[in-house]
Design a protein around this motif. Structure first.
Motif, PDB file in Angstrom:
ATOM      1  N   ARG A   4       0.746  -1.390   0.175  1.00 49.34           N
ATOM      2  CA  ARG A   4       0.004   0.045   0.064  1.00 49.34           C
ATOM      3  C   ARG A   4       0.811   1.101   0.054  1.00 49.34           C
ATOM      4  NH1 ARG A   4      -4.409   1.528   4.918  1.00 49.34           N
ATOM      5  NH2 ARG A   4      -5.150   3.505   3.841  1.00 49.34           N
ATOM      6  N   TRP A   5       2.109   1.234   0.719  1.00 46.11           N
ATOM      7  CA  TRP A   5       2.866   2.288   0.737  1.00 46.11           C
ATOM      8  C   TRP A   5       3.938   2.210  -0.186  1.00 46.11           C
ATOM      9  CZ3 TRP A   5       0.471   5.432   3.729  1.00 46.11           C
ATOM     10  CH2 TRP A   5      -0.390   4.969   4.788  1.00 46.11           C
ATOM     11  N   ASP A   6       3.798   1.543  -1.231  1.00 42.51           N
ATOM     12  CA  ASP A   6       4.884   1.308  -2.408  1.00 42.51           C
ATOM     13  C   ASP A   6       5.070   2.692  -3.045  1.00 42.51           C
ATOM     14  OD1 ASP A   6       6.711   0.836  -4.222  1.00 42.51           O
ATOM     15  OD2 ASP A   6       5.413  -0.728  -5.293  1.00 42.51           O
ATOM     16  N   THR A   7       6.371   3.252  -3.097  1.00 45.23           N
ATOM     17  CA  THR A   7       6.378   4.668  -3.521  1.00 45.23           C
ATOM     18  C   THR A   7       7.056   4.470  -5.003  1.00 45.23           C
ATOM     19  OG1 THR A   7       8.692   4.806  -2.567  1.00 45.23           O
ATOM     20  CG2 THR A   7       6.874   5.700  -1.391  1.00 45.23           C
ATOM     21  N   SER A   8       7.281   3.315  -5.531  1.00 46.96           N
ATOM     22  CA  SER A   8       7.594   3.344  -6.883  1.00 46.96           C
ATOM     23  C   SER A   8       6.835   3.822  -8.074  1.00 46.96           C
ATOM     24  CB  SER A   8       8.110   1.946  -7.323  1.00 46.96           C
ATOM     25  OG  SER A   8       6.873   1.071  -7.349  1.00 46.96           O
ATOM     26  N   ARG A   9       5.589   3.907  -7.816  1.00 41.88           N
ATOM     27  CA  ARG A   9       4.556   4.382  -8.648  1.00 41.88           C
ATOM     28  C   ARG A   9       3.773   5.401  -8.127  1.00 41.88           C
ATOM     29  NH1 ARG A   9      -0.261   1.355 -11.818  1.00 41.88           N
ATOM     30  NH2 ARG A   9      -0.956   3.176 -13.304  1.00 41.88           N
ATOM     31  N   PRO A  10       4.153   6.804  -8.352  1.00 42.25           N
ATOM     32  CA  PRO A  10       3.186   7.876  -7.611  1.00 42.25           C
ATOM     33  C   PRO A  10       2.038   7.900  -7.846  1.00 42.25           C
ATOM     34  CG  PRO A  10       4.456   8.905  -9.524  1.00 42.25           C
ATOM     35  CD  PRO A  10       5.007   7.559  -9.392  1.00 42.25           C
ATOM     36  N   PRO A  11       1.096   8.535  -6.953  1.00 44.09           N
ATOM     37  CA  PRO A  11      -0.172   8.513  -7.215  1.00 44.09           C
ATOM     38  C   PRO A  11      -0.630   9.456  -8.008  1.00 44.09           C
ATOM     39  CG  PRO A  11       0.278   8.693  -4.711  1.00 44.09           C
ATOM     40  CD  PRO A  11       1.525   8.983  -5.634  1.00 44.09           C
ATOM     41  N   ASP A  12      -2.056   9.371  -8.779  1.00 43.96           N
ATOM     42  CA  ASP A  12      -2.435  10.091  -9.841  1.00 43.96           C
ATOM     43  C   ASP A  12      -2.237  11.605  -9.792  1.00 43.96           C
ATOM     44  OD1 ASP A  12      -2.948   8.015 -11.103  1.00 43.96           O
ATOM     45  OD2 ASP A  12      -5.031   7.773 -10.708  1.00 43.96           O
ATOM     46  N   ARG A  13      -2.639  11.926  -8.153  1.00 45.78           N
ATOM     47  CA  ARG A  13      -2.616  13.403  -8.170  1.00 45.78           C
ATOM     48  C   ARG A  13      -1.230  14.161  -8.028  1.00 45.78           C
ATOM     49  NH1 ARG A  13      -4.036  11.805  -2.815  1.00 45.78           N
ATOM     50  NH2 ARG A  13      -2.337  11.635  -1.256  1.00 45.78           N
ATOM     51  N   ASP A  14      -0.142  13.281  -7.666  1.00 43.11           N
ATOM     52  CA  ASP A  14       1.578  13.545  -8.083  1.00 43.11           C
ATOM     53  C   ASP A  14       1.698  13.740  -9.376  1.00 43.11           C
ATOM     54  OD1 ASP A  14       1.213  13.571  -5.177  1.00 43.11           O
ATOM     55  OD2 ASP A  14       2.393  11.605  -5.296  1.00 43.11           O
ATOM     56  N   ARG A  15       1.156  13.090 -10.181  1.00 41.97           N
ATOM     57  CA  ARG A  15       1.415  13.094 -11.569  1.00 41.97           C
ATOM     58  C   ARG A  15       0.689  14.092 -12.085  1.00 41.97           C
ATOM     59  NH1 ARG A  15       0.257   7.628 -12.110  1.00 41.97           N
ATOM     60  NH2 ARG A  15      -1.620   7.804 -13.257  1.00 41.97           N
ATOM     61  N   HIS A  16      -0.447  14.544 -11.947  1.00 37.39           N
ATOM     62  CA  HIS A  16      -1.160  15.720 -12.189  1.00 37.39           C
ATOM     63  C   HIS A  16      -0.444  17.207 -11.748  1.00 37.39           C
ATOM     64  CE1 HIS A  16      -4.024  13.638 -14.436  1.00 37.39           C
ATOM     65  NE2 HIS A  16      -4.721  12.883 -13.402  1.00 37.39           N
ATOM     66  N   ARG A  17       0.238  16.766 -10.609  1.00 37.03           N
ATOM     67  CA  ARG A  17       0.590  18.106 -10.047  1.00 37.03           C
ATOM     68  C   ARG A  17       1.843  18.209 -10.503  1.00 37.03           C
ATOM     69  NH1 ARG A  17       1.193  16.412  -5.259  1.00 37.03           N
ATOM     70  NH2 ARG A  17      -0.658  16.992  -4.572  1.00 37.03           N
ATOM     71  N   GLY A  18       2.772  17.234 -11.122  1.00 44.15           N
ATOM     72  CA  GLY A  18       4.013  17.503 -11.868  1.00 44.15           C
ATOM     73  C   GLY A  18       3.756  18.233 -13.210  1.00 44.15           C
ATOM     74  N   ARG A  19       2.630  17.466 -13.826  1.00 42.02           N
ATOM     75  CA  ARG A  19       2.343  17.977 -15.040  1.00 42.02           C
ATOM     76  C   ARG A  19       2.007  19.369 -15.057  1.00 42.02           C
ATOM     77  NH1 ARG A  19      -2.171  14.705 -17.988  1.00 42.02           N
ATOM     78  NH2 ARG A  19      -0.836  13.146 -17.419  1.00 42.02           N
ATOM     79  N   ASN A  20       1.354  19.839 -14.017  1.00 43.84           N
ATOM     80  CA  ASN A  20       0.603  21.465 -13.693  1.00 43.84           C
ATOM     81  C   ASN A  20       1.858  22.109 -13.721  1.00 43.84           C
ATOM     82  OD1 ASN A  20      -1.805  20.437 -14.462  1.00 43.84           O
ATOM     83  ND2 ASN A  20      -2.258  20.257 -12.473  1.00 43.84           N
ATOM     84  N   GLN A  21       2.918  21.548 -12.966  1.00 40.67           N
ATOM     85  CA  GLN A  21       3.988  22.564 -12.743  1.00 40.67           C
ATOM     86  C   GLN A  21       4.924  22.605 -14.041  1.00 40.67           C
ATOM     87  OE1 GLN A  21       5.976  20.686  -9.408  1.00 40.67           O
ATOM     88  NE2 GLN A  21       4.733  21.186  -7.713  1.00 40.67           N
ATOM     89  N   ARG A  22       5.082  21.519 -14.756  1.00 41.99           N
ATOM     90  CA  ARG A  22       5.801  21.777 -15.961  1.00 41.99           C
ATOM     91  C   ARG A  22       5.065  22.661 -17.057  1.00 41.99           C
ATOM     92  NH1 ARG A  22       6.238  15.977 -15.439  1.00 41.99           N
ATOM     93  NH2 ARG A  22       4.520  15.911 -16.923  1.00 41.99           N
ATOM     94  N   GLU A  23       3.730  22.646 -17.278  1.00 37.94           N
ATOM     95  CA  GLU A  23       3.089  23.543 -18.087  1.00 37.94           C
ATOM     96  C   GLU A  23       3.334  24.856 -17.390  1.00 37.94           C
ATOM     97  OE1 GLU A  23      -0.890  22.119 -18.406  1.00 37.94           O
ATOM     98  OE2 GLU A  23      -0.392  20.280 -19.464  1.00 37.94           O
ATOM     99  N   GLU A  24       3.275  25.159 -16.118  1.00 41.25           N
ATOM    100  CA  GLU A  24       3.324  26.429 -15.527  1.00 41.25           C
ATOM    101  C   GLU A  24       4.772  27.012 -15.860  1.00 41.25           C
ATOM    102  OE1 GLU A  24       2.057  29.880 -13.779  1.00 41.25           O
ATOM    103  OE2 GLU A  24       0.731  27.931 -14.119  1.00 41.25           O
TER     104      GLU A  24
END
Length: 337
Positions: A4-24
């Motif tokens: 449950r606490w596996d950090t190899s695959r980030p949650p969806d909100r982290d992926r969206h946050r990273g994408r938004n940061q790149r676009e910003e």
């Protein structure tokens, strides 16, 4: 099992946050580049006479208004995204078309190789069948194997292929007769030919044609000479020889004329055997008299019509000849037995 606490695959909100940061960050870098461009344009367009800066401010306001209208109509991010998607789709279509064309070429090459292999194999079988001795058929008849090679008319239709050869072999028709080689010409030419066509050491301007003939015995041609409406001398019998040379040179002329307007070799009366077709298509021939002018100075006149040089003109009974400006008239007459 994944924890449950596996950090190899980030949650969806982290992926969206990273994408938004790149676009910003992209938007910020784009705005920074635009500010640098605006500042460069502002420095270039600045007028030292405009001390209050009203002109520069007006241009800035106009530029900002234009940019705001363009951004409101179509956001830049959407334009970049659509362009990127369109380029990807075009690349995919090109890859599919390239694969399809390559498969088609490979298939056509395989078909060509198979066709050549089968054709050569069939030709080899035909050669073996023709070279092997004929055997009797099972039915007891005397017939052997049937020749399956193409017919001669079919071979002609092939493009450069013979019945039992390889592509590119040149076919030759057996029915065509061999071409005859040009034989050597041992006849006289040049000065020797001119010397052979001489009479009394005078080179003749005229040579008799191959169809030269004597007139038949049952038709007697006569040439009458008239001057001022009266007959001069006796009529000349033309049946004794096929050609009669007319001119002032008495060494070679058969019919001499003494008028100064006449040439030494003026004209020729020639009997020829010419075959012609009548109006019904029937062939009619016979020995008939012709006259030809030998490029004389003052011309030859047949029935008061000047003749062309070096051209045979047929004469008929009752025709009148005049040579040069002579007043003598020569009338051709025929007597039948």
């Amino acid at each position: 099992m994944s924890s449950r606490w596996d950090t190899s695959r980030p949650p969806d909100r982290d992926r969206h946050r990273g994408r938004n940061q790149r676009e910003e960050r992209k938007r910020e870098s784009r705005k920074g580049r635009q500010r640098d461009i605006d500042q460069r344009d502002r420095d270039r367009d600045w007028d030292p006479k405009d001390r209050n800066g009203e002109g520069g401010r007006e241009r800035d306001r106009e530029r900002d208004r234009t940019r705001s209208d363009r951004d409101s109509r179509k956001p830049r991010d959407d334009v970049d995204r659509q362009t990127r998607d369109r380029s990807r789709e075009g690349a995919g279509d090109r890859d599919r078309e390239r694969r399809r064309s390559k498969e088609g070429r490979d298939g056509s090459r395989r078909e060509d190789r198979n066709w050549d292999r089968n054709r050569y194999r069939g030709q080899d079988r035909e050669l073996e069948r023709e070279q092997s001795p004929k055997r009797e058929s099972r039915g007891g008849g005397g017939g052997g194997y049937r020749n399956r090679s193409p017919l001669p008319d079919q071979q002609v239709s092939f493009k450069g292929h013979s019945g039992r050869g390889r592509p590119g072999d040149i076919m030759t028709k057996k029915d065509d007769p061999p071409k005859e080689k040009e034989k050597a010409n041992f006849g006289n030419t040049g000065l020797l030919a001119a010397a052979s066509n001489t009479l009394n050491s005078v080179v003749l301007k005229y040579t008799e044609p191959v169809d030269s003939r004597l007139p038949p015995a049952h038709t007697r041609w006569r040439l009458f000479t008239f001057k001022n409406g009266e007959i001069v001398g006796t009529p000349l019998d033309l049946n004794t020889q096929p050609a009669w040379l007319i001119g002032r040179d008495r060494l070679v002329a058969d019919i001499p004329v003494d008028h100064p307007s006449c040439s030494k070799q003026h004209a020729v009366i020639q009997f020829r055997n010419v075959v012609k077709k009548n109006e019904f298509g029937d062939r009619e021939g016979g020995v008939k008299p012709y006259v030809v002018d030998l490029e004389s100075a003052n011309g030859t006149f047949l029935n008061k019509v000047k003749l062309e040089d070096r051209r045979f003109v047929e004469m008929k009974e009752g025709d009148m000849l005049v040579f040069g400006e002579s007043t003598r008239e020569y009338i051709l007459m025929m007597e039948k037995d």
